[in-house]
Design a protein around this motif. Structure first.
Motif, PDB file in Angstrom:
ATOM      1  N   ILE A  51       0.837  -1.200   0.000  1.00  0.00           N
ATOM      2  CA  ILE A  51       0.000   0.000   0.000  1.00  0.00           C
ATOM      3  C   ILE A  51       0.874   1.253   0.000  1.00  0.00           C
ATOM      4  CG2 ILE A  51      -1.640   1.354   1.374  1.00  0.00           C
ATOM      5  CD1 ILE A  51      -2.872  -1.391   2.200  1.00  0.00           C
ATOM      6  N   CYS A  52       1.915   1.269   0.830  1.00  0.00           N
ATOM      7  CA  CYS A  52       2.835   2.425   0.857  1.00  0.00           C
ATOM      8  C   CYS A  52       3.462   2.642  -0.517  1.00  0.00           C
ATOM      9  CB  CYS A  52       3.940   2.210   1.881  1.00  0.00           C
ATOM     10  SG  CYS A  52       3.478   2.562   3.566  1.00  0.00           S
ATOM     11  N   LYS A  53       3.915   1.567  -1.135  1.00  0.00           N
ATOM     12  CA  LYS A  53       4.558   1.683  -2.447  1.00  0.00           C
ATOM     13  C   LYS A  53       3.562   2.175  -3.500  1.00  0.00           C
ATOM     14  CE  LYS A  53       6.415  -2.501  -2.050  1.00  0.00           C
ATOM     15  NZ  LYS A  53       7.174  -3.727  -2.366  1.00  0.00           N
ATOM     16  N   LEU A  54       2.329   1.679  -3.451  1.00  0.00           N
ATOM     17  CA  LEU A  54       1.307   2.098  -4.407  1.00  0.00           C
ATOM     18  C   LEU A  54       0.972   3.577  -4.244  1.00  0.00           C
ATOM     19  CD1 LEU A  54      -0.787   1.336  -6.599  1.00  0.00           C
ATOM     20  CD2 LEU A  54      -2.365   0.863  -4.718  1.00  0.00           C
ATOM     21  N   LEU A  55       0.765   4.015  -2.988  1.00  0.00           N
ATOM     22  CA  LEU A  55       0.458   5.422  -2.737  1.00  0.00           C
ATOM     23  C   LEU A  55       1.583   6.329  -3.212  1.00  0.00           C
ATOM     24  CD1 LEU A  55      -1.091   5.164   0.827  1.00  0.00           C
ATOM     25  CD2 LEU A  55      -2.311   5.625  -1.305  1.00  0.00           C
ATOM     26  N   ASP A  59       1.143   9.217  -6.206  1.00  0.00           N
ATOM     27  CA  ASP A  59       1.157  10.649  -5.860  1.00  0.00           C
ATOM     28  C   ASP A  59       2.459  11.142  -5.245  1.00  0.00           C
ATOM     29  OD1 ASP A  59      -1.510  11.055  -6.699  1.00  0.00           O
ATOM     30  OD2 ASP A  59      -2.248  10.199  -4.830  1.00  0.00           O
ATOM     31  N   GLY A  60       3.499  10.356  -5.246  1.00  0.00           N
ATOM     32  CA  GLY A  60       4.763  10.778  -4.646  1.00  0.00           C
ATOM     33  C   GLY A  60       4.640  10.895  -3.132  1.00  0.00           C
ATOM     34  N   ILE A  61       5.439  11.739  -2.543  1.00  0.00           N
ATOM     35  CA  ILE A  61       5.456  11.916  -1.085  1.00  0.00           C
ATOM     36  C   ILE A  61       4.090  12.390  -0.575  1.00  0.00           C
ATOM     37  CG2 ILE A  61       6.471  13.311   0.779  1.00  0.00           C
ATOM     38  CD1 ILE A  61       8.301  11.110  -0.165  1.00  0.00           C
ATOM     39  N   VAL A  62       3.384  13.189  -1.352  1.00  0.00           N
ATOM     40  CA  VAL A  62       2.070  13.693  -0.945  1.00  0.00           C
ATOM     41  C   VAL A  62       1.102  12.535  -0.729  1.00  0.00           C
ATOM     42  CG1 VAL A  62       0.113  15.121  -1.667  1.00  0.00           C
ATOM     43  CG2 VAL A  62       2.440  15.873  -2.130  1.00  0.00           C
ATOM     44  N   GLY A  63       1.237  11.473  -1.496  1.00  0.00           N
ATOM     45  CA  GLY A  63       0.356  10.325  -1.369  1.00  0.00           C
ATOM     46  C   GLY A  63       0.490   9.599  -0.046  1.00  0.00           C
ATOM     47  N   LEU A  64       1.581   9.819   0.662  1.00  0.00           N
ATOM     48  CA  LEU A  64       1.806   9.148   1.941  1.00  0.00           C
ATOM     49  C   LEU A  64       1.137   9.874   3.102  1.00  0.00           C
ATOM     50  CD1 LEU A  64       5.588   8.274   1.511  1.00  0.00           C
ATOM     51  CD2 LEU A  64       3.606   6.831   1.014  1.00  0.00           C
ATOM     52  N   SER A  65       0.607  11.067   2.859  1.00  0.00           N
ATOM     53  CA  SER A  65      -0.036  11.840   3.917  1.00  0.00           C
ATOM     54  C   SER A  65      -1.365  11.211   4.316  1.00  0.00           C
ATOM     55  CB  SER A  65      -0.308  13.268   3.452  1.00  0.00           C
ATOM     56  OG  SER A  65       0.889  13.901   3.134  1.00  0.00           O
ATOM     57  N   ASP A  66      -1.715  11.360   5.576  1.00  0.00           N
ATOM     58  CA  ASP A  66      -2.992  10.868   6.083  1.00  0.00           C
ATOM     59  C   ASP A  66      -4.036  11.948   5.841  1.00  0.00           C
ATOM     60  OD1 ASP A  66      -5.086   9.682   7.347  1.00  0.00           O
ATOM     61  OD2 ASP A  66      -4.187   9.658   9.341  1.00  0.00           O
ATOM     62  N   ALA A  67      -4.894  11.731   4.858  1.00  0.00           N
ATOM     63  CA  ALA A  67      -5.873  12.746   4.477  1.00  0.00           C
ATOM     64  C   ALA A  67      -7.272  12.435   5.005  1.00  0.00           C
ATOM     65  CB  ALA A  67      -5.909  12.870   2.960  1.00  0.00           C
TER      66      ALA A  67
END
Length: 79
Positions: A51-55, A59-67
């Motif tokens: 999941i981390c790799k897919l995010l 979206d790059g680093i932004v995709g790892l943020s908890d939104a």
């Protein structure tokens, strides 16, 4: 961690991606960050890593943020 799931910090996700790029295996990364693999299970480690790799890929680093706090709940206005 709750009975329904685990939420990883943004910091851990960034560490995971950085270490994974350097060819470390997900299990090794989780162990070095002091997670208990017996509690998470090896399947949990691999699925969380995927999941981390897919995010990150999407979206790059932004995709790892908890939104969740930005996108949850009822809309403020009606359409």
């Amino acid at each position: 961690m709750t009975t329904k799931g685990i939420t990883y910090t943004e910091e851990f996700k960034k560490i995971f991606i950085a270490e994974n790029v350097n060819d470390k295996l997900p299990r090794q990364i989780f162990e070095e960050c002091r997670f208990d693999i017996d509690i998470l299970g090896i399947h949990g480690v691999h699925s969380s890593g995927n999941i981390c790799k897919l995010l990150h890929k999407e979206d790059g680093i932004v995709g790892l943020s908890d939104a969740r706090n930005l996108n949850s709940g009822r809309p403020l206005t009606k359409d």
